[in-house]
Design an enzyme around this catalytic site. Structure first.
Site, PDB file in Angstrom:
ATOM      1  CB  SER A  30      20.373  21.706  18.841  1.00  0.00           C
ATOM      2  OG  SER A  30      21.187  21.456  19.925  1.00  0.00           O
ATOM      3  CE  LYS A  69      38.437  24.372  -4.989  1.00  0.00           C
ATOM      4  NZ  LYS A  69      37.598  23.157  -4.653  1.00  0.00           N
TER       5      LYS A  69
HETATM    6  C1  LIG Z   1      36.240  16.457   7.041  1.00  0.00           C
HETATM    7  C2  LIG Z   1      35.168  17.224   6.337  1.00  0.00           C
HETATM    8  C3  LIG Z   1      35.511  18.107   5.345  1.00  0.00           C
HETATM    9  C4  LIG Z   1      34.641  18.716   4.558  1.00  0.00           C
HETATM   10  N1  LIG Z   1      35.034  19.695   3.587  1.00  0.00           N
HETATM   11  C5  LIG Z   1      34.125  20.112   2.768  1.00  0.00           C
HETATM   12  C6  LIG Z   1      34.626  20.943   1.620  1.00  0.00           C
HETATM   13  O1  LIG Z   1      35.531  21.368   1.521  1.00  0.00           O
HETATM   14  N2  LIG Z   1      33.604  21.474   0.623  1.00  0.00           N
HETATM   15  C7  LIG Z   1      32.404  21.005   0.948  1.00  0.00           C
HETATM   16  O2  LIG Z   1      31.543  21.346  -0.057  1.00  0.00           O
HETATM   17  N3  LIG Z   1      32.068  20.144   1.725  1.00  0.00           N
HETATM   18  C8  LIG Z   1      32.716  19.796   2.721  1.00  0.00           C
HETATM   19  N4  LIG Z   1      32.361  19.074   3.481  1.00  0.00           N
HETATM   20  C9  LIG Z   1      30.899  18.642   3.901  1.00  0.00           C
HETATM   21  C10 LIG Z   1      30.292  19.858   4.330  1.00  0.00           C
HETATM   22  O3  LIG Z   1      31.006  20.231   5.845  1.00  0.00           O
HETATM   23  C11 LIG Z   1      28.905  19.674   4.890  1.00  0.00           C
HETATM   24  O4  LIG Z   1      28.208  19.275   3.567  1.00  0.00           O
HETATM   25  C12 LIG Z   1      28.183  21.040   5.130  1.00  0.00           C
HETATM   26  O5  LIG Z   1      28.681  21.656   6.145  1.00  0.00           O
HETATM   27  C13 LIG Z   1      26.781  20.879   5.517  1.00  0.00           C
HETATM   28  O6  LIG Z   1      26.624  19.981   6.808  1.00  0.00           O
HETATM   29  P1  LIG Z   1      25.146  19.857   7.279  1.00  0.00           P
HETATM   30  O7  LIG Z   1      24.534  21.237   7.561  1.00  0.00           O
HETATM   31  O8  LIG Z   1      24.653  18.784   6.713  1.00  0.00           O
HETATM   32  O9  LIG Z   1      25.417  19.386   8.810  1.00  0.00           O
HETATM   33  P2  LIG Z   1      26.157  20.151  10.277  1.00  0.00           P
HETATM   34  O10 LIG Z   1      26.735  21.313   9.938  1.00  0.00           O
HETATM   35  O11 LIG Z   1      26.482  18.918  11.083  1.00  0.00           O
HETATM   36  O12 LIG Z   1      24.587  20.906  10.632  1.00  0.00           O
HETATM   37  C14 LIG Z   1      23.406  19.893  11.590  1.00  0.00           C
HETATM   38  C15 LIG Z   1      22.746  20.911  12.168  1.00  0.00           C
HETATM   39  O13 LIG Z   1      21.721  19.968  12.630  1.00  0.00           O
HETATM   40  C16 LIG Z   1      21.457  20.350  13.986  1.00  0.00           C
HETATM   41  N5  LIG Z   1      20.958  19.329  14.843  1.00  0.00           N
HETATM   42  C17 LIG Z   1      21.375  17.897  14.691  1.00  0.00           C
HETATM   43  N6  LIG Z   1      20.726  17.088  15.527  1.00  0.00           N
HETATM   44  C18 LIG Z   1      19.760  18.035  16.257  1.00  0.00           C
HETATM   45  C19 LIG Z   1      18.890  17.804  17.076  1.00  0.00           C
HETATM   46  N7  LIG Z   1      18.698  16.751  17.688  1.00  0.00           N
HETATM   47  N8  LIG Z   1      18.113  18.924  17.686  1.00  0.00           N
HETATM   48  C20 LIG Z   1      18.172  20.113  16.957  1.00  0.00           C
HETATM   49  N9  LIG Z   1      19.166  20.313  16.077  1.00  0.00           N
HETATM   50  C21 LIG Z   1      19.761  19.333  15.770  1.00  0.00           C
HETATM   51  C22 LIG Z   1      22.845  20.834  14.500  1.00  0.00           C
HETATM   52  O14 LIG Z   1      22.658  21.774  15.655  1.00  0.00           O
HETATM   53  C23 LIG Z   1      23.333  21.689  13.409  1.00  0.00           C
HETATM   54  O15 LIG Z   1      22.633  23.021  13.404  1.00  0.00           O
HETATM   55  C24 LIG Z   1      33.257  18.506   4.562  1.00  0.00           C
HETATM   56  C25 LIG Z   1      32.839  17.596   5.579  1.00  0.00           C
HETATM   57  C26 LIG Z   1      33.718  17.018   6.448  1.00  0.00           C
HETATM   58  C27 LIG Z   1      33.236  15.822   7.411  1.00  0.00           C
END
Ligand SMILES: Cc1cc2nc3c(=O)[nH]c(=O)nc-3n(C[C@H](O)[C@H](O)[C@H](O)COP(=O)(O)OP(=O)(O)OC[C@H]3O[C@@H](n4cnc5c(N)ncnc54)[C@H](O)[C@@H]3O)c2cc1C
Length: 497
Positions: A39, A78
């Site tokens: 989304s 890094k």
């Molecule tokens: C403060 C912080 C610092 C971090 N620093 C690091 C770091 O230095 N190194 C590291 O390895 N990791 C780090 N991380 C973790 C890292 O950011 C995540 O592991 C990584 O970005 C993966 O995120 P994700 O894809 O799980 O979630 P997100 O990036 O949040 O993606 C979620 C996806 O789901 C979609 N979505 C959600 N609900 C719906 C819905 N109802 N309908 C359609 N789509 C939906 C969104 O649109 C998005 O595309 C950090 C996290 C945080 C919170």
């Protein structure tokens, strides 16, 4: 339930979603269809800029050209994390990706180093580590050598939004279908409870056989729909908030992450080629958002490019990371806070684990149980390593650090600390991505001084030992002359040919 897996649906297009889409399609090719739903209205979490060395294996498997990858994601190198003020304010140490010294005899290097120190040698453990020597001098070059003495493992800092876009291009070229839309409803089989389809806001339905929950902290499929419990680890890792802000880049790009402990919590500083990533990780039980803002903005050292953004989270893990026909990856599977940059790695290892046992004909409980046990162990070993940094501190300037020092810690960690303190011994645990060199650096860096070490090291006459260590130290210095400054390396290596 016997159902061949022909179509995989990935919910979410953050780092987790696109890493999963790209690798699943690369490995399984026309054996499966892959559709990813994301989304634009929700967007991605937009942090996650530091990685650990296995990311190279992931990129290589996808066939990414390293120079192109660096260019596309504004990445830098890094070599280590520098932990500042963690033991006490004013002191720092490095956790490098290298290993100090070399294999000398029966026991690991630290025992010989401890013996030499007792005999009057002034050098620190890190003086025998090429990663440290390069990090301190801001140097880097890719070292290709069969000689383990000169190995210099490295990872990257990158813009995670750009990494997602880059992987999206690769995944779509390989045949992954991307659908934009908000998932509003999730349909389940009335008997098995397996997810059968996702319904979008505009009414479209996306059906599949296996669903990968990459919806981030929302955990829309695994927790909200299937009701899998969250194992809360905030009694060990109480951070629940982060304020993140980008700032202007510095003239010189450091080849390491800085992790700066404050009176409460800690601040990351991650250099990219176009900006610095900064953030303060803290617990709202100890620090108000206003105080967090003042701490972060007062310690940036370069001009902020926006106002800080707050991200709330809870440390812990989804207790069953695979449930029915849903596998959770990324933030939906749990989060341990970013101290050792392990989240992106956990995505990688989750995808690889899923691929190794990919359920082509049907999803069995045996496969699910194995997956869950393996990932539980991996999360727990990382959790313990992160707790170590907080728990073994000598700071006395706030309740936060005192509470961290006095908290009850997991048994395995307590044993590991006790063993090292008693004998300087460290054993690698199954499934622990942090090997003994990592534990060694953090245990010493946080101030544990072993009371004894291995007798095999004591058996070597002092004069002989000091001579050998001096030779190793000189040998470790040797490659420095051929190294480039980090910025020079990036400019030369990423120049389009
Ligand atoms: C403060 C912080 C610092 C971090 N620093 C690091 C770091 O230095 N190194 C590291 O390895 N990791 C780090 N991380 C973790 C890292 O950011 C995540 O592991 C990584 O970005 C993966 O995120 P994700 O894809 O799980 O979630 P997100 O990036 O949040 O993606 C979620 C996806 O789901 C979609 N979505 C959600 N609900 C719906 C819905 N109802 N309908 C359609 N789509 C939906 C969104 O649109 C998005 O595309 C950090 C996290 C945080 C919170």
């Amino acid at each position: 339930m016997k159902q061949p897996i022909k179509k995989v649906v990935i919910a979410g297009g953050g780092t987790a979603g696109w890493m999963a889409a790209a690798l699943l399609k690369k490995v399984l090719q026309q054996q499966i269809e892959v559709e990813l739903v994301e989304s634009d209205d929700i967007g991605i979490v937009g942090v996650g800029e530091a990685t650990i060395p296995p990311i190279q294996v992931f990129n290589q498997y996808l066939g990414l050209d390293e120079a192109e990858f660096l260019r596309e994601t504004n990445a830098t190198i890094k070599l280590a994390i520098k932990f500042e003020n963690w033991k006490v304010p004013g002191e720092s140490y490095y956790h490098t990706f290298g290993a100090p010294g070399t294999q000398l005899g029966f026991c690991p290097f630290q025992h010989y180093w401890l013996q030499a120190k007792q005999a009057g040698m002034p050098q620190s453990l890190w003086d025998f580590d090429l990663n440290y020597l390069c990090a301190e001098q801001g140097k880097f070059n890719i070292v290709k050598t069969p000689n383990p003495l000169y190995e210099m493992p490295y990872a990257y800092h990158f813009d995670s939004g750009l990494y997602g876009k880059y992987l999206r291009k690769i995944a779509e070229q390989a045949g992954v279908v991307r659908t934009e839309g908000l998932i509003e409803q999730v349909f389940q089989h009335p008997i098995s409870g397996h997810i059968t389809a996702l319904q979008l806001k505009d009414g479209r339905q996306i059906s599949g056989d296996l669903f990968i929950d990459c919806t981030g902290l929302r955990a829309l499929l695994i927790r909200k729909t299937l009701g899998v419990a969250f194992e809360n680890w905030s009694h060990y890792l109480p951070a629940n908030s982060a304020l993140a802000v980008a700032s202007e880049r510095f003239a010189q790009t450091l080849p390491y992450t800085r992790s700066i402990a404050h009176k409460v919590g800690w601040q990351w500083r991650i250099p990219l080629t176009h900006r610095n990533g900064n953030g303060l990780v803290y617990s709202s039980d100890y620090l108000s958002d206003d105080e967090a803002y003042q701490t972060l903005m007062g310690n940036l050292d370069s001009k902020p490019l926006a106002e800080p953004r707050k991200i709330s989270f809870q440390t812990g893990r989804t207790s069953q990371q695979w449930c029915k026909n849903v596998v959770s990856l990324g933030l939906s599977s749990g989060f341990l806070e970013p101290l050792e940059s392990t989240s992106i790695h956990l995505i990688q290892s989750g995808i690889v684990r899923l691929l190794k046992m990919f359920p082509h004909q049907q999803i069995s409980d045996t496969v699910i149980d194995y997956y869950n046990a393996d990932s539980k162990q991996e999360f727990e070993t990382i959790r313990d390593f992160i707790i170590l940094h907080y728990h073994v501190n000598q700071r006395d300037d706030s309740d936060f650090w005192r509470d961290m020092r006095h908290m009850a810690i997991p048994q395995r960690l307590a044993e590991k600390i006790a063993l090292f303190a008693e004998s300087a011994a460290i054993f690698n645990d199954h499934n622990d991505i942090f090997r003994d060199a990592s534990w060694l650096q953090v245990m010493l860096g946080q101030g544990i001084e072993p009371r004894d070490f291995h007798p095999a090291a004591k058996a070597v006459p002092d004069a002989q030992l000091l001579k050998v260590l001096q030779q190793i130290q000189q040998a470790k210095q040797q490659p420095l002359a051929q190294m480039l400054s980090h910025d020079e390396f990036l400019a030369r290596f990423t120049r389009p040919s």
